[in-house]
Design a protein around this motif. Sequence first.
Motif, PDB file in Angstrom:
ATOM      1  N   ILE A   1      12.066 -15.194  13.052  1.00 37.85           N
ATOM      2  CA  ILE A   1      11.062 -16.080  12.463  1.00 37.85           C
ATOM      3  C   ILE A   1      10.482 -16.934  13.581  1.00 37.85           C
ATOM      4  N   ASP A   2       9.170 -16.958  13.671  1.00 36.88           N
ATOM      5  CA  ASP A   2       8.491 -17.737  14.700  1.00 36.88           C
ATOM      6  C   ASP A   2       8.276 -19.157  14.196  1.00 36.88           C
ATOM      7  N   LEU A   3       9.100 -20.084  14.688  1.00 34.50           N
ATOM      8  CA  LEU A   3       9.028 -21.467  14.229  1.00 34.50           C
ATOM      9  C   LEU A   3       7.673 -22.093  14.500  1.00 34.50           C
ATOM     10  N   LYS A   4       7.017 -21.658  15.563  1.00 31.43           N
ATOM     11  CA  LYS A   4       5.739 -22.268  15.932  1.00 31.43           C
ATOM     12  C   LYS A   4       4.706 -22.131  14.819  1.00 31.43           C
ATOM     13  N   LYS A   5       4.866 -21.117  13.981  1.00 31.60           N
ATOM     14  CA  LYS A   5       3.913 -20.913  12.902  1.00 31.60           C
ATOM     15  C   LYS A   5       4.095 -21.925  11.781  1.00 31.60           C
ATOM     16  N   PHE A   6       5.194 -22.664  11.815  1.00 33.93           N
ATOM     17  CA  PHE A   6       5.452 -23.637  10.752  1.00 33.93           C
ATOM     18  C   PHE A   6       5.295 -25.074  11.245  1.00 33.93           C
ATOM     19  N   LEU A   7       4.605 -25.246  12.355  1.00 36.40           N
ATOM     20  CA  LEU A   7       4.468 -26.583  12.926  1.00 36.40           C
ATOM     21  C   LEU A   7       3.377 -27.398  12.254  1.00 36.40           C
ATOM     22  N   SER A   8       2.486 -26.759  11.534  1.00 36.36           N
ATOM     23  CA  SER A   8       1.409 -27.490  10.877  1.00 36.36           C
ATOM     24  C   SER A   8       1.478 -27.247   9.385  1.00 36.36           C
ATOM     25  N   SER A   9       0.707 -28.034   8.647  1.00 38.00           N
ATOM     26  CA  SER A   9       0.705 -27.903   7.193  1.00 38.00           C
ATOM     27  C   SER A   9      -0.038 -26.648   6.751  1.00 38.00           C
ATOM     28  N   GLU A  10      -0.792 -26.028   7.643  1.00 37.98           N
ATOM     29  CA  GLU A  10      -1.522 -24.823   7.307  1.00 37.98           C
ATOM     30  C   GLU A  10      -1.240 -23.721   8.327  1.00 37.98           C
ATOM     31  N   ILE A  11      -0.976 -22.522   7.833  1.00 38.10           N
ATOM     32  CA  ILE A  11      -0.673 -21.365   8.655  1.00 38.10           C
ATOM     33  C   ILE A  11      -1.784 -20.344   8.442  1.00 38.10           C
ATOM     34  N   GLU A  12      -2.304 -19.800   9.502  1.00 37.88           N
ATOM     35  CA  GLU A  12      -3.395 -18.840   9.383  1.00 37.88           C
ATOM     36  C   GLU A  12      -2.878 -17.404   9.543  1.00 37.88           C
ATOM     37  N   VAL A  13      -3.380 -16.516   8.687  1.00 39.05           N
ATOM     38  CA  VAL A  13      -3.042 -15.092   8.789  1.00 39.05           C
ATOM     39  C   VAL A  13      -4.329 -14.281   8.731  1.00 39.05           C
ATOM     40  N   ASN A  14      -4.291 -13.110   9.333  1.00 41.23           N
ATOM     41  CA  ASN A  14      -5.454 -12.227   9.306  1.00 41.23           C
ATOM     42  C   ASN A  14      -5.725 -11.720   7.891  1.00 41.23           C
ATOM     43  N   TYR A  15      -6.986 -11.493   7.609  1.00 41.39           N
ATOM     44  CA  TYR A  15      -7.389 -11.013   6.283  1.00 41.39           C
ATOM     45  C   TYR A  15      -6.658  -9.725   5.914  1.00 41.39           C
TER      46      TYR A  15
ATOM     47  N   MET B   1      -4.250  -9.103   2.712  1.00 47.18           N
ATOM     48  CA  MET B   1      -4.726  -8.305   1.586  1.00 47.18           C
ATOM     49  C   MET B   1      -4.161  -6.893   1.553  1.00 47.18           C
ATOM     50  N   ASN B   2      -3.744  -6.381   2.710  1.00 45.53           N
ATOM     51  CA  ASN B   2      -3.349  -4.976   2.755  1.00 45.53           C
ATOM     52  C   ASN B   2      -2.002  -4.742   3.439  1.00 45.53           C
ATOM     53  N   PRO B   3      -0.949  -5.459   3.029  1.00 43.53           N
ATOM     54  CA  PRO B   3       0.359  -5.164   3.622  1.00 43.53           C
ATOM     55  C   PRO B   3       0.796  -3.751   3.234  1.00 43.53           C
ATOM     56  N   THR B   4       1.265  -3.016   4.220  1.00 48.36           N
ATOM     57  CA  THR B   4       1.608  -1.622   3.962  1.00 48.36           C
ATOM     58  C   THR B   4       3.018  -1.464   3.429  1.00 48.36           C
TER      59      THR B   4
ATOM     60  N   LYS C   1       0.812  -1.218   0.000  1.00 48.04           N
ATOM     61  CA  LYS C   1       0.000   0.000   0.000  1.00 48.04           C
ATOM     62  C   LYS C   1       0.845   1.268   0.000  1.00 48.04           C
ATOM     63  N   ASP C   2       2.084   1.187   0.478  1.00 46.20           N
ATOM     64  CA  ASP C   2       2.833   2.426   0.684  1.00 46.20           C
ATOM     65  C   ASP C   2       3.437   3.014  -0.592  1.00 46.20           C
ATOM     66  N   VAL C   3       3.153   2.417  -1.750  1.00 51.04           N
ATOM     67  CA  VAL C   3       3.590   3.041  -2.996  1.00 51.04           C
ATOM     68  C   VAL C   3       2.408   3.589  -3.784  1.00 51.04           C
ATOM     69  N   SER C   4       1.239   3.576  -3.176  1.00 48.07           N
ATOM     70  CA  SER C   4       0.012   4.222  -3.664  1.00 48.07           C
ATOM     71  C   SER C   4      -0.673   3.489  -4.810  1.00 48.07           C
TER      72      SER C   4
ATOM     73  N   LEU D   1       7.214  -3.343   3.106  1.00 50.39           N
ATOM     74  CA  LEU D   1       8.095  -4.500   3.287  1.00 50.39           C
ATOM     75  C   LEU D   1       8.810  -4.460   4.625  1.00 50.39           C
ATOM     76  N   LEU D   2       8.920  -3.293   5.208  1.00 49.03           N
ATOM     77  CA  LEU D   2       9.652  -3.166   6.464  1.00 49.03           C
ATOM     78  C   LEU D   2       8.914  -3.813   7.627  1.00 49.03           C
ATOM     79  N   ASP D   3       7.583  -3.926   7.526  1.00 48.27           N
ATOM     80  CA  ASP D   3       6.827  -4.513   8.630  1.00 48.27           C
ATOM     81  C   ASP D   3       5.815  -5.549   8.146  1.00 48.27           C
ATOM     82  N   ILE D   4       6.034  -6.127   6.972  1.00 46.97           N
ATOM     83  CA  ILE D   4       5.103  -7.091   6.413  1.00 46.97           C
ATOM     84  C   ILE D   4       5.100  -8.376   7.253  1.00 46.97           C
ATOM     85  N   ASN D   5       3.937  -9.004   7.377  1.00 50.07           N
ATOM     86  CA  ASN D   5       3.828 -10.291   8.050  1.00 50.07           C
ATOM     87  C   ASN D   5       4.713 -11.310   7.339  1.00 50.07           C
TER      88      ASN D   5
END
Length: 540
Positions: free
Chosen positions: A321-335, A339-342, A194-197, A344-348
Amino acid sequence: MKLIAQSENIENFSSNNYIYVDKTEYLYNLINNYERVFFSRPRRFGKSLTLNSIRTLFEKGVDPYFKGTWIYDKWNQDRYPVLHFSFLKYPTTNVKEFNHSICQTLRDFASCLNISSYTDDAKFTNLIRNIFSAMPYEMKIVVLIDEYDCQLSANINNPKLYEEFRLLLRDLYAVLKGEKHIKFLAVTGVTRLKDVSIFSVGSDIKDLSYHHAYSKMIGFTRDEIKKYYFDYLKIGVSCVENKSLETVTNDDVELFIDKIAENYNGYCFDEFCENKVFSTYSVNNFLQDIVQKRKVVFGDYWYDVGGIPSILKNYMESHDIDLKKFLSSEIEVNYDDFMNPTSLLDINENVLMYQTGYLTLKSEINRPFRIKLGTANKEVSSALSSLLCEKFFNSDAVSAYFDAGEVLKKGSADDIISHLNSVLASIPYDKYPIENEPILRALILMYLTGLKLDVRAEQENSKGRSDILVNFDTRRVILELKFSETGRDVDSLLKDAVAQIQSREYGVENLGDRELIQIACVFDASKDKRKITLFSVVDR
């Protein structure tokens, strides 16, 4: 037999008898339905060829380059000049040189169109305005921007330079927004920010990155591979099955595509999580190797061509890097994170791994529900594990452990456990403590997968799921892991692991004539141990 292309220029396909997987119906619909579009895809997926095809259609038409394709007798657009920016060719560490390079591209474009009455300027945003102002009122052009985020990803660890490039890109799109001389505009990149408009409120660019109708525009489908590469597939079957080409059946080819799919299919860019595609680069190189070597080897082509993308490597140097997020075959992230990463400096981190191709969609995109991500196939799973190994294991120590395959394939239980303890000992404990059994399992799985072994976690049979299963041609190794925080209960935990293997018969499914070695083991996490201290080979 047609050749597999090694070019991103559509004009080379007809002159060199290259295979062209016909995507022109998508291009026709894209151009006729939209005036300004953006789509993101990982590297080596065909973004540049897509833009080059659009450029050729507008500049030169369909003949002879698109003869035999869907669009050949349907294209009726006039010809237009194309202003093509390839940001991969521009400097990434010097803003002034970057600005100078874009200015030179603009001057060259104006010269080709015999536009000379504009006022020259050293700042590219001013120069664009001046050139547009000097164009005849009715004149239309096409603007294509390839890999728009190249300069941003190169400076993910340099906030000052990142910000300078971000402002330049923001100004660029501000100039292009609503410009009446632009007939069609297409922008590609790896990330969407989003930060490049580009995607800010009021933007006139339509983001098609996850659009269902265009989710197969970039990448190969199973049907496309069978249609366009059938001769190559027959040669592959002939090599694997030791058959003559004349005796290869359609069923043989389908089974062979199944094997290719395990390694190179499964990438999803579809908002409804329905359409999946193969990696174009991996499939092309895999099939080309078959013909050249007369041998079938499922290599890591997509990863090997460039190793860890600089954007991820730079990110991992400055982020945990949070290893716990890679413990399952599926990783969940907020919508909203997805969809709206602002920036690269703070991207999930998981969104970044999706955008760079290390993870893919495993669920539909539906506000406000969380989005599921996971690995696409064996090739990317191995690449992701290699990537994470560099983060979690001491790289100098792990470099000596690349004989793991031979140890597990031929070694005794003592050899295997000793080897795994050496690997686990290379983890900086203060940064990445092994706190529980899932983390222990994930680390071992990560290491073995990174070495491209046929390894499965929680492999299911009719009676239960084994922790780790490793397959070789002549042997199968089962590891049943238990975790002791204090070391006081290691004996009882070992008994539990042995009983679990015996009662649930881990590893016996589809064993064939392989040797089966089942190892129950206990990791003692107490401060003076921090290793597998007890293990037992289970007799069948």
